[in-house]
Scaffold this motif. Structure first.
Motif, PDB file in Angstrom:
ATOM      1  N   ARG A  91      -0.499  -6.225   2.819  1.00  0.00           N
ATOM      2  CA  ARG A  91      -0.877  -5.038   3.543  1.00  0.00           C
ATOM      3  C   ARG A  91      -1.427  -5.391   4.860  1.00  0.00           C
ATOM      4  O   ARG A  91      -1.614  -6.562   5.216  1.00  0.00           O
ATOM      5  CB  ARG A  91      -2.057  -4.766   2.545  1.00  0.00           C
ATOM      6  N   ALA A 129      -3.348   0.322   6.387  1.00  0.00           N
ATOM      7  CA  ALA A 129      -3.777   0.510   4.801  1.00  0.00           C
ATOM      8  C   ALA A 129      -5.066   0.722   4.946  1.00  0.00           C
ATOM      9  O   ALA A 129      -5.717   1.822   4.432  1.00  0.00           O
ATOM     10  CB  ALA A 129      -3.544  -0.556   3.821  1.00  0.00           C
ATOM     11  N   SER A 147       0.819  -1.029  -0.016  1.00  0.00           N
ATOM     12  CA  SER A 147       0.044   0.136  -0.031  1.00  0.00           C
ATOM     13  C   SER A 147       0.759   1.306  -0.007  1.00  0.00           C
ATOM     14  O   SER A 147       0.320   2.312  -0.187  1.00  0.00           O
ATOM     15  CB  SER A 147      -0.870   0.010   1.177  1.00  0.00           C
TER      16      SER A 147
END
Length: 373
Positions: A297, A301, A266
């Motif tokens: 991620r 995020a 991300s």
């Protein structure tokens, strides 16, 4: 600040207890109750969101700019996709993981009327029947099925027993502790939860006064992407995610010390917060390394994507074989708990972060002071 002693017996027992509780994303109520009861035992106040994410509070001298530590309670798992004519269950994954690691696993199937046990098998499971064909099957969720421990010879038998499309399937963790190593499924992120609870216990039992409020967040949908999107307090200025690192060829993560993530799929984590954590590791001689994750991620995020203007960082314990048969070491969990206990004792990264908007004056620079020219 002081380097607090971490109770490894408490940490490891907490982890084993968590691993016994099935919690695939979407089926997390039981683990929420368990963690809530442990927070009550520690004397840490908390609240639940509608779906069960936990927001606990360690009070500081000041309320703002407050901070958060976040872990996720949910794990990978599966769901029944279809009742098959051969009396077995077709399943699809919850979260992103390979069916390669599902083959041979013992599972619990949670139906509307009770829990059944079963085993995940490849479609061609017997070498005595299929000979070399057992080694020629593709690796895919369409190539496995659940053999239930009930007399079910066809689709109608499954329906009579109470099986339905949409039943949750939880995979046994099978924890084993050997020479300090912890082998199990779902160390991502049950080990992170146990580590955060151990760090919180060290702070509480040590009677440490914190400079600002710190919120302990336990999310319930990280494996499917939404994670910390709806659990933050509005005035949180900085948030540190706790999750697994990925020791593997091409990675700098290890099963020892703390792995500080500089970036994941991300994007980069906050420069200043990340370097603050690195500074604490250096000052207090906590073994650590840096890494960048390409296919990864975390809760940070989802928090940023939900519109939260916060500084985020990610610190990790190394997990070999992530989302499969995982392994980490107690030394990594202890190092991580020590870093967490130091971070919550530290001053806010920037006092100006208490305000959502401010002037240019006082806004920080990155890197060496020469860059200011």
């Amino acid at each position: 600040m002081q380097r607090l002693p971490i109770d490894l017996d408490y940490l490891s027992q907490t982890l084993v207890d968590l691993l016994k509780i099935a919690s695939p994303t979407g089926y997390t109520d039981q683990v929420v109750h368990h963690v809530g009861q442990e927070l009550e035992r520690l004397g840490i106040p908390f609240e639940l969101t509608r779906r069960g994410a936990i927001r606990a509070d360690l009070q500081g001298r000041q309320r703002s700019p407050d901070r958060a530590l976040v872990v996720h309670l949910d794990t990978t798992g599966a769901m029944v996709k279809a009742l098959k004519e051969n009396g077995r269950l077709e399943i699809v994954p919850i979260g992103h993981w390979s069916s390669r690691f599902a083959e041979g696993a013992r599972v619990s199937i949670f139906t509307d009327h009770g829990c059944f046990r079963g085993t995940v098998l490849p479609l061609k499971a017997s070498g005595h029947t299929f000979n070399e064909e057992v080694d020629q099957q593709p690796v895919a969720w369409s190539q496995v099925e659940v053999r239930v421990d009930a007399i079910c010879n066809n689709r109608l038998d499954l329906a009579r027993q109470g099986f339905n499309v949409g039943d949750f399937v939880a995979f046994d963790a099978c924890p084993e502790l050997v020479n300090g190593f912890i082998n199990a499924r779902h160390l991502d992120n049950k080990a992170g939860v146990a580590t955060l609870l151990a760090a919180a216990a060290a702070v509480v039992h040590g009677g440490v006064e914190l400079p600002v409020d710190c919120h302990l967040l336990f999310t319930i949908s990280e494996e499917t992407g939404s994670g910390a999107s709806a659990v933050l307090h509005r005035d949180v200025a900085e948030m540190v995610s706790i999750d697994n690192a990925t020791p593997a060829p091409g990675q700098n993560s290890r099963e020892s010390g703390v792995t500080v993530a500089m970036m994941d799929s991300s994007g980069p984590f906050d420069y200043h917060l990340t370097h603050k954590l690195l500074g604490l590791c250096g000052e207090f001689e906590i073994l650590h390394q840096r890494d960048v994750f390409r296919h990864y991620r975390c809760d940070s995020a989802s928090a940023v994507e939900a519109g939260n203007d916060i500084r985020t960082a990610l610190i990790c314990f190394g997990v070999d074989g992530s989302h499969g048969y995982e392994r980490t070491h107690l030394n990594a969990l202890r190092s991580l708990a020590e870093l967490l206990s130091l971070y919550v004792q530290s001053d806010p990264t920037f006092l100006r972060d208490r305000d959502e908007l401010g002037a240019l004056q006082g806004f920080p620079y990155q890197g060496d002071a020469l860059e200011r020219r």
